[in-house]
Design a protein around this motif. Structure first.
Motif, PDB file in Angstrom:
ATOM      1  N   CYS A  81      59.885 -64.178  12.369  1.00 34.29           N
ATOM      2  CA  CYS A  81      59.024 -65.357  12.514  1.00 34.29           C
ATOM      3  C   CYS A  81      58.325 -65.390  13.865  1.00 34.29           C
ATOM      4  N   ASN A  82      58.907 -64.739  14.860  1.00 31.79           N
ATOM      5  CA  ASN A  82      58.403 -64.806  16.242  1.00 31.79           C
ATOM      6  C   ASN A  82      58.422 -66.235  16.782  1.00 31.79           C
ATOM      7  N   CYS A  86      64.349 -67.467  12.576  1.00 32.98           N
ATOM      8  CA  CYS A  86      64.929 -66.575  11.570  1.00 32.98           C
ATOM      9  C   CYS A  86      66.085 -65.718  12.080  1.00 32.98           C
ATOM     10  N   GLY A  87      66.124 -65.421  13.363  1.00 33.14           N
ATOM     11  CA  GLY A  87      67.245 -64.660  13.926  1.00 33.14           C
ATOM     12  C   GLY A  87      67.128 -63.148  13.833  1.00 33.14           C
ATOM     13  N   CYS A  89      65.502 -61.154  15.453  1.00 32.51           N
ATOM     14  CA  CYS A  89      65.307 -60.553  16.774  1.00 32.51           C
ATOM     15  C   CYS A  89      66.526 -60.698  17.673  1.00 32.51           C
ATOM     16  N   CYS A 101      62.648 -63.084  20.726  1.00 32.06           N
ATOM     17  CA  CYS A 101      61.226 -63.445  20.559  1.00 32.06           C
ATOM     18  C   CYS A 101      60.839 -64.617  21.451  1.00 32.06           C
TER      19      CYS A 101
HETATM   20  S1  FES Z   1      61.702 -63.227  15.216  1.00 33.24           S
HETATM   21 FE1  FES Z   1      62.506 -64.913  14.065  1.00 33.24          FE
HETATM   22  S2  FES Z   1      63.879 -65.780  15.524  1.00 33.24           S
HETATM   23 FE2  FES Z   1      62.906 -64.235  16.694  1.00 33.24          FE
END
Ligand code: FES
Ligand SMILES: Cc1cc2nc3c(=O)[nH]c(=O)nc-3n(C[C@H](O)[C@H](O)[C@H](O)COP(=O)(O)OP(=O)(O)OC[C@H]3O[C@@H](n4cnc5c(N)ncnc54)[C@H](O)[C@@H]3O)c2cc1C
Ligand code: FES
Lengths: 194, 326
Positions: A81-82, A86-87, A89, A101
């Motif tokens: 998701c950046n 979402c986790g 990263c 992110c």
């Molecule tokens: S890319 Fe989704 S939480 Fe960092």
């Protein structure tokens, strides 16, 4: 009417826009280039990644995730998701699980970062990596590096007393493929030292 | 993201100087970096305050607790004093965000976090909070998650913080540092309702820093807790929430502190509910009667009418959980 600037910004949220005429090479920021006056501000930072010391000069906007993926060629950590939602990263910074992110790389002077690439010892997988295989805890694998790094943090924090507790403290990692049942089992098995 | 320059403040004086010169403080970065990437926030200079000595939790002389602005959410949750004295705080924090985010985010940043309104986050949409005078796309847009209390014609965005609801209930105090020294602001005056100026969200003056949030000493025994109702079980913002603290002695409620989240443009104190409780004996009938006042003054929008009833039930249930009774 949105201005060109807002147009670029909003389109880039979807992914791969590279603004024209950039001075500093391909942009991973999806935003406008710096003032015509010169390159955007950058900073030098020294940090340790998986035991290896790196000193890099990067655009101030660089996230830890982009530093890992685009500059250090460590593409195990994924960009979902950046935006912290979402986790995918997840990495460890000074031993604590965080979203890379939302971490600015230039703030990590002296920090110790561990990514999925740094978990195994030589050819021997980390017990949680092995448990993900044993329990078939992934399908497409996109979320898996983040799940495992988060699971390492979760076990370290001691929040593995029951499947319910694991689910709650692993909720920062979303899995599109819905492998949750087996992910919880893998974390549980590893926490119990098998 | 727009380019910015970056400085790391070695001490408080340096941070305040940089802040007065227009620098933007960054603590955990979990709100700010996200919104900078969306170009909602466009600071030219970031001032990193993470090295400042604002990371302690201490017992105050009056017997309350002072939580430094740079204490991480995860550190506050783990703190024995917080857990023992103010479960409503540790519960609100533990039900917030994710373990990763709680490892990064700070208490000061948490109360300063900005609304999750989708129109605020989308720079192509009308939003008076982001761009004063541009209108409010949420008023007649998709407004299921928006506020029913404290709204104005200019803005209906909810304040998303959970722990701020607990701070509101307990009537905490915010300690601020500025060029002219320290001052304190009651938490209930710190966050501002939108009125005609939804872009003004808090009582900070230019360059001021949050140093700490202080929880008052309250009569003991104090029972307290936080209930959060949301679309999924975890890692989600509140549709409604309730922070409740009760001091019951001799079978009678002597102190009642109640506030609601997910429903107000700011965390919403419920004095009408509190008044129903004081001097009464705990009973299910009392909880039901008091909770009827939880949505007083609500002005629901097209898609969030359900919040009126949900709010009353959330408050009733949490009164029952904390206060017990038959
Ligand atoms: S890319 Fe989704 S939480 Fe960092
Ligand atoms: C996916 C996601 C889910 C989330 N879910 C929840 C949830 O369920 N409940 C919840 O409560 N929160 C939730 N959050 C929000 C999160 O708790 C906040 O982003 C976080 O607490 C902000 O703290 P920070 O230290 O990272 O702030 P920063 O991003 O560093 O700063 C935020 C703002 O505060 C200012 N600031 C920071 N510290 C100070 C200071 N000491 N003095 C003056 N100004 C200061 C900054 O200038 C900035 O404007 C969620 C966030 C994300 C991304
Ligand atoms: S395995 Fe596909 S997203 Fe989790």
């Amino acid at each position: 009417m949105p201005s060109r600037r807002t147009f670029i910004a909003t389109t880039a949220a979807g992914g791969a826009v590279v603004a024209g005429g950039l001075v500093a090479g391909p942009s991973v920021f999806g935003a406008e280039p710096a003032d015509a006056a010169g390159a955007p501000p950058d900073s030098r930072v020294s940090l340790t990644v998986n035991g290896e010391r790196h000193t890099v000069t990067v655009d101030n906007r660089t996230s830890l995730l982009d530093l890992l993926r685009e500059h250090l060629d460590l593409t195990g950590s994924k960009k979902g998701c950046n935006a912290g939602a979402c986790g995918a990263c997840t990495v460890l910074v000074d031993g604590r699980r965080v979203n890379s992110c939302l971490t600015l790389a230039i703030r990590l002077e002296g920090a110790e970062v561990t990514t999925i690439e740094g978990l195994a010892e030589g050819d021997r997988l980390h017990p949680l990596q092995q448990a993900f295989i044993d329990h078939d805890a992934f399908q497409c694998g996109y979320c898996t590096a983040g799940q495992i790094m988060s699971g390492v943090g979760c076990i370290d924090e001691g929040r593995t007393g029951s499947p319910e507790e694991i689910r709650e403290f692993m909720s920062g990692n979303v899995c599109r493929c819905g492998c949750y049942v087996n992910i919880v089992r893998a974390v549980e098995q590893t926490a119990r030292g098998k | 993201m727009h380019p910015f320059s970056y400085t790391r403040a070695a001490g408080t004086r340096q941070a305040l100087d940089a802040g007065r010169a227009g620098g933007r403080y960054i603590a955990g970065g979990t709100t700010l970096v996200d919104l900078m990437r969306e170009t909602v926030e466009r600071p030219r200079t970031l001032v990193d305050i993470s090295a400042l000595p604002l990371r302690e939790i201490t017992v105050t002389r009056r017997g309350g607790l002072r939580i430094g602005a740079l204490v991480r959410m995860s550190e506050a949750v783990a703190h024995r004093g917080v857990r023992a004295l103010y479960p409503v705080i540790s519960q609100a924090l533990e039900l917030s965000a994710s373990a990763q985010l709680r490892n990064m985010a700070t208490i000061g940043g948490n109360i300063m976090q900005r609304t999750r309104c989708a129109y605020f986050r989308d720079v192509s949409a009308a939003c008076n909070k982001r761009e004063p005078g541009s209108g409010c796309a949420a008023l007649h847009g998709v407004n299921r998650t928006h506020a029913i209390l404290g709204t104005s014609d200019a803005c209906v965005a909810t304040h998303p913080s959970d722990v701020a609801v607990a701070f509101t209930a307990l009537e905490a105090t915010v300690h601020l540092l500025g060029p002219d020294g320290e001052r304190t602001v009651p938490f209930t005056d710190f966050l501002l309702r939108p009125g005609n100026t939804p872009d003004r969200e808090h009582a900070l003056r230019k360059g001021e820093l949050i140093a700490a949030v202080e929880l008052p000493a309250l009569p003991r025994p104090l029972k307290s807790g936080y209930l959060k109702v949301r679309d999924r079980q975890s890692y989600e913002f509140a549709l409604t929430s309730a922070a409740v603290a009760l001091h019951i002695s001799g079978g009678v409620i002597r102190e009642a502190r109640v506030a609601a989240g997910g429903v107000g443009t700011v965390p919403w104190k419920l004095p009408a509910v509190e008044r129903q409780l004081i001097g009464q004996r705990p009973s299910h009938a009392l909880w039901t009667r008091a909770a009827q006042r939880a949505a007083d003054g609500a002005r629901p929008l097209q898609h969030n009418r359900f919040k009126v009833e949900l709010l009353k039930r959330t408050v009733e249930r949490q009164l029952r959980v904390v206060g017990g009774g038959k």
